[in-house]
Design an enzyme around this catalytic site. Structure first.
Site, short mmCIF file in Angstrom:
data_model
loop_
_atom_site.label_atom_id
_atom_site.label_comp_id
_atom_site.label_asym_id
_atom_site.label_seq_id
_atom_site.Cartn_x
_atom_site.Cartn_y
_atom_site.Cartn_z
N ALA A 149 23.42 52.60 22.67
CA ALA A 149 22.41 51.83 21.94
C ALA A 149 23.12 51.10 20.80
CB ALA A 149 21.32 52.74 21.39
N PHE A 150 22.47 50.06 20.26
CA PHE A 150 23.13 49.24 19.24
C PHE A 150 23.44 50.03 17.98
CE2 PHE A 150 20.45 48.33 15.61
CZ PHE A 150 19.22 48.80 16.01
N LYS A 151 22.82 51.20 17.82
CA LYS A 151 23.06 51.98 16.60
C LYS A 151 24.53 52.40 16.48
CE LYS A 151 18.44 53.02 15.35
NZ LYS A 151 17.69 52.61 16.57
N ASP A 152 25.27 52.34 17.59
CA ASP A 152 26.70 52.65 17.52
C ASP A 152 27.44 51.70 16.57
OD1 ASP A 152 26.89 54.88 19.23
OD2 ASP A 152 26.91 53.60 21.01
N ALA B 91 26.60 52.97 12.96
CA ALA B 91 27.02 54.35 12.69
C ALA B 91 28.54 54.48 12.70
CB ALA B 91 26.39 55.28 13.73
#
Ligand SMILES: *Cc1c(COP(=O)(O)O)cnc(C)c1O
Length: 431
Positions: A105-108, A111
């Site tokens: 997911a784009f949260k990588d 994060a």
């Protein structure tokens, strides 16, 4: 670079304060005092730059003076070690696939960058730093993966027992090394409360170096601007570009606005939401009315009080008219989302995840109202296999797990069960 709280422009914070504090004490949000404008030379050669090169140049604009350039280079290239391809699904529309990182997911992006920057900021501290994070699913695994194996840092994740999907639980509990998952007999709200109590507990504060890695940390927005530049670079020169951003807490869209302030020529942003239509409603009426969140099939966007709204407002001089010039907003039901997933699969064969489908609906609605003289880029925020049940049921297909997920699913869960009592968390952290 200096940062300020949206609630008090008078006080300046250093990069270190803004990143390690996460949130100012006055409950505002940190923003840079001045968004750096990138030089013309950056845009002239943008088309020939890799995502990783864009990452280094944009990071340098924000961090130089605070972090040595060779460390910025390492932080940015280690964090963004995967691709973000632009996949055309029609003559004038493309999906920007942001799910090629380790947790799909784009949260990588946010994060992994935040993790490496925090590790750099605490590298000379004698104590180990403990990152405490409460999660309802996706954020925890992105943060845990981001800090995985990062020296000098331990990560403790609190998650509500039985309330995350089996796959999400495997992603949270099977990493090992410096990552510990606490399985709390309670709800997500209990997890969040326990984390908040830990940060104000005097004994913990004096004996442990605790840091939060919450989702509104300013260091997560910087890397989320990289892919707007990279996507733009892959379009035909001269054609105006519109981005549609499937939104929940509005971090992703805020990063797009920052990219535009850095000089990226974007015609318009589309804020695409599910039934949680707080921001589209604000753009209509001028009234911001947070509400309890409604459950949908695009559940990573089930947010009734979008935390980055405060930043969006500030970046538009707290004026709804100014915001309307930059952002159009639309909301869609689960039924519309499923219909879009089916229609797109039939017409192009592209498998949308529910969040990307909301984004594409928003883009199409924008074209209906504003004509089609632009190139539309829809942010595809997660791999469809992350929402396997919904996608399989909607499209009537079998969706194999990508290798990274299959591997996590095959490993053995390893969590520490804990009651929802703060004292138990405290004992654990002091052990
Ligand atoms: C977090 C998330 C979103 C929403 O992003 P915001 O920055 O909170 O608006 C959209 N899609 C997916 C898959 C997500 O995980």
């Amino acid at each position: 670079m200096k940062f300020y709280s949206t609630k008090n422009a008078a006080e300046a914070f250093s990069l270190r304060d803004a990143v390690l504090k996460g949130l100012p004490d006055d409950k505002g949000l940190f923003l840079p005092e001045q968004v750096p404008v990138l030089p013309g030379s950056f845009f002239l050669s943008l088309q020939s730059k890799t995502l990783s090169e864009v990452a280094v140049e944009v990071s340098t604009a924000f961090l130089k003076g605070d972090v040595p350039e060779e460390d910025i280079l390492r932080i940015a290239t280690d964090a963004i070690n995967f691709e973000a391809p632009l996949v055309k699904i029609g003559g004038k529309t493309a999906m920007l696939e942001l799910f090629h990182g380790p947790t799909l997911a784009f949260k990588d992006f946010g994060a992994r960058f935040m993790a490496r920057l925090i590790a750099w900021l605490v590298k000379d501290s004698k104590q180990k730093t403990t990152i405490l994070v409460a999660t309802s699913g996706d954020t925890g695994s992105a943060v845990a993966n981001g800090f995985y194996g990062v020296e000098g840092i331990d990560v403790v994740i609190l998650y509500p027992s039985g309330m995350v999907s089996p796959l999400q639980e495997k992603q949270l509990t099977t990493l090992g090394k410096n990552i510990t998952a606490l399985e709390i007999k309670g709800t997500f709200d209990d997890c969040q409360r326990m984390v908040k109590e830990a940060f104000v507990d005097p004994e913990l504060k004096s004996r442990r170096s605790l840091t939060s890695a919450n989702s509104i940390n300013i260091s997560r927005l910087i890397p989320q601007s990289f892919y707007y530049f990279h996507a733009y670079a892959q379009t035909e020169p001269g054609t105006p570009v519109v981005f549609s951003v499937p939104s929940g807490n509005f971090g992703n869209l805020t990063a797009g606005i920052l990219a535009k302030k850095m000089g990226l020529p974007v015609r318009k942003f589309v804020a695409s939401t599910n039934a949680n239509a707080i921001v589209p409603a604000y753009l209509q009426s001028g009234n911001f009315n947070p509400a309890p969140s409604v459950q949908t099939i695009s559940n990573a966007m089930d947010v009734g009080n979008p935390s980055n709204f405060e930043r969006l407002l500030q970046l538009h001089d707290r004026s709804v008219e100014r915001m309307r010039k930059e952002i159009s907003g639309y909301s869609f039901s689960d039924e519309q989302t499923r219909e879009k997933m089916k229609a797109e699969y039939r017409s192009s064969g592209y498998i949308l995840d529910p969040h990307g489908a909301v984004g594409l609906l928003g883009m199409e609605q924008y074209a209906v109202e504003n004509g089609e003289d632009f190139f539309g880029i829809v942010l595809e925020t997660a791999h469809p296999a992350k929402f396997k049940e919904v996608v399989e049921e909607t499209l009537q297909i079998a969706l194999p797990l990508p290798p990274a997920l299959a591997e996590a699913a095959s490993r053995k869960k390893n969590s520490v069960p804990l009651s929802k009592d703060f004292q138990k968390l405290k004992e654990f952290l002091l052990r």
